[in-house]
Design a protein around this motif. Sequence first.
Motif, short mmCIF file in Angstrom:
data_model
loop_
_atom_site.label_atom_id
_atom_site.label_comp_id
_atom_site.label_asym_id
_atom_site.label_seq_id
_atom_site.Cartn_x
_atom_site.Cartn_y
_atom_site.Cartn_z
N ALA A 164 72.37 56.52 -1.39
CA ALA A 164 71.30 57.52 -1.44
C ALA A 164 70.00 56.76 -1.68
CB ALA A 164 71.56 58.52 -2.55
N LEU A 165 69.05 56.88 -0.77
CA LEU A 165 67.80 56.12 -0.86
C LEU A 165 66.80 56.79 -1.79
CD1 LEU A 165 67.40 55.34 2.95
CD2 LEU A 165 68.50 53.93 1.21
N HIS A 166 66.21 55.99 -2.66
CA HIS A 166 65.11 56.45 -3.52
C HIS A 166 64.33 55.23 -3.97
CE1 HIS A 166 67.37 55.20 -7.13
NE2 HIS A 166 68.43 55.82 -6.61
N ASP A 167 63.21 55.45 -4.61
CA ASP A 167 62.37 54.32 -5.04
C ASP A 167 63.14 53.38 -5.96
OD1 ASP A 167 60.19 55.22 -3.61
OD2 ASP A 167 59.34 56.34 -5.29
N ALA A 168 62.88 52.10 -5.77
CA ALA A 168 63.53 51.09 -6.61
C ALA A 168 63.14 51.31 -8.07
CB ALA A 168 63.12 49.69 -6.16
N GLY A 169 64.11 51.21 -8.94
CA GLY A 169 63.86 51.33 -10.36
C GLY A 169 63.85 52.75 -10.90
N SER A 170 63.88 53.73 -10.01
CA SER A 170 63.90 55.12 -10.50
C SER A 170 65.33 55.64 -10.49
CB SER A 170 63.01 56.02 -9.63
OG SER A 170 63.53 56.11 -8.32
N ALA A 171 65.56 56.71 -11.24
CA ALA A 171 66.90 57.31 -11.32
C ALA A 171 67.18 58.13 -10.07
CB ALA A 171 67.00 58.19 -12.57
N ARG A 172 68.46 58.27 -9.77
CA ARG A 172 68.86 59.09 -8.61
C ARG A 172 68.80 60.56 -9.02
NH1 ARG A 172 72.06 62.14 -5.77
NH2 ARG A 172 72.96 61.53 -3.79
N ARG A 173 67.75 61.22 -8.56
CA ARG A 173 67.62 62.67 -8.75
C ARG A 173 67.55 63.29 -7.37
NH1 ARG A 173 63.43 60.65 -11.54
NH2 ARG A 173 62.02 61.76 -10.14
N VAL A 174 68.01 64.50 -7.23
CA VAL A 174 68.04 65.17 -5.92
C VAL A 174 66.66 65.18 -5.29
CG1 VAL A 174 68.50 67.36 -4.76
CG2 VAL A 174 70.05 66.57 -6.54
#
Length: 200
Positions: A164-174
Amino acid sequence: MRWDRLFEDLEDQLSSEWEAERAALDSEAERLRLSRVVLRDRLRTAATRDRSTPPPSFELADGTVFTGEVAGVGADWLAIEPAGQRGGILAPLSAICAIGMPHADLLRSARPVEGTAPLADRMTFGFVLRDLVRRRLAVTIHRVNGSPLAGTIDRAGADHLDIALHDAGSARRVDAVTGHRIVPFIAIAWVRPETAAPLI
């Protein structure tokens, strides 16, 4: 007197031939032994090297070069602690293009491995990635084509993973997820967890 010298010469020739034959057999036995040495065993030996010498360098499939110590070796992967960087990286053995190390370490790594690591030998790249899934660690996956993917691994199969792609260093939130990708293991050069948590 002449006969004594003749027998001495024959004895010396026979001894020389015997030594040459024994040396040839020893060389052939060493070549046969070396033909059975696998990279994983050499890396396992490198993990126990004398740390007072310069650390090895690892050139990976995406062109990245890490200088650091071997932190762990599994069935088909390597954990590296890069010098001067936080955390470690995981790399499939298939993504290693070259390893540089001092000549003494190189020769030592070709010697027979003392003992075995049956548990580590069963721990595959997928197994280690599934541990990252379980811990929900954000990672950056560097692919062999040179482009990174940042996110959280949702699933790790036998030969691929879902991220699941998201910004590096941030938590996986929907609301933070920007997309999903399936990545075959053969496309991965190395993986870096975004936290300094132990890899294995």
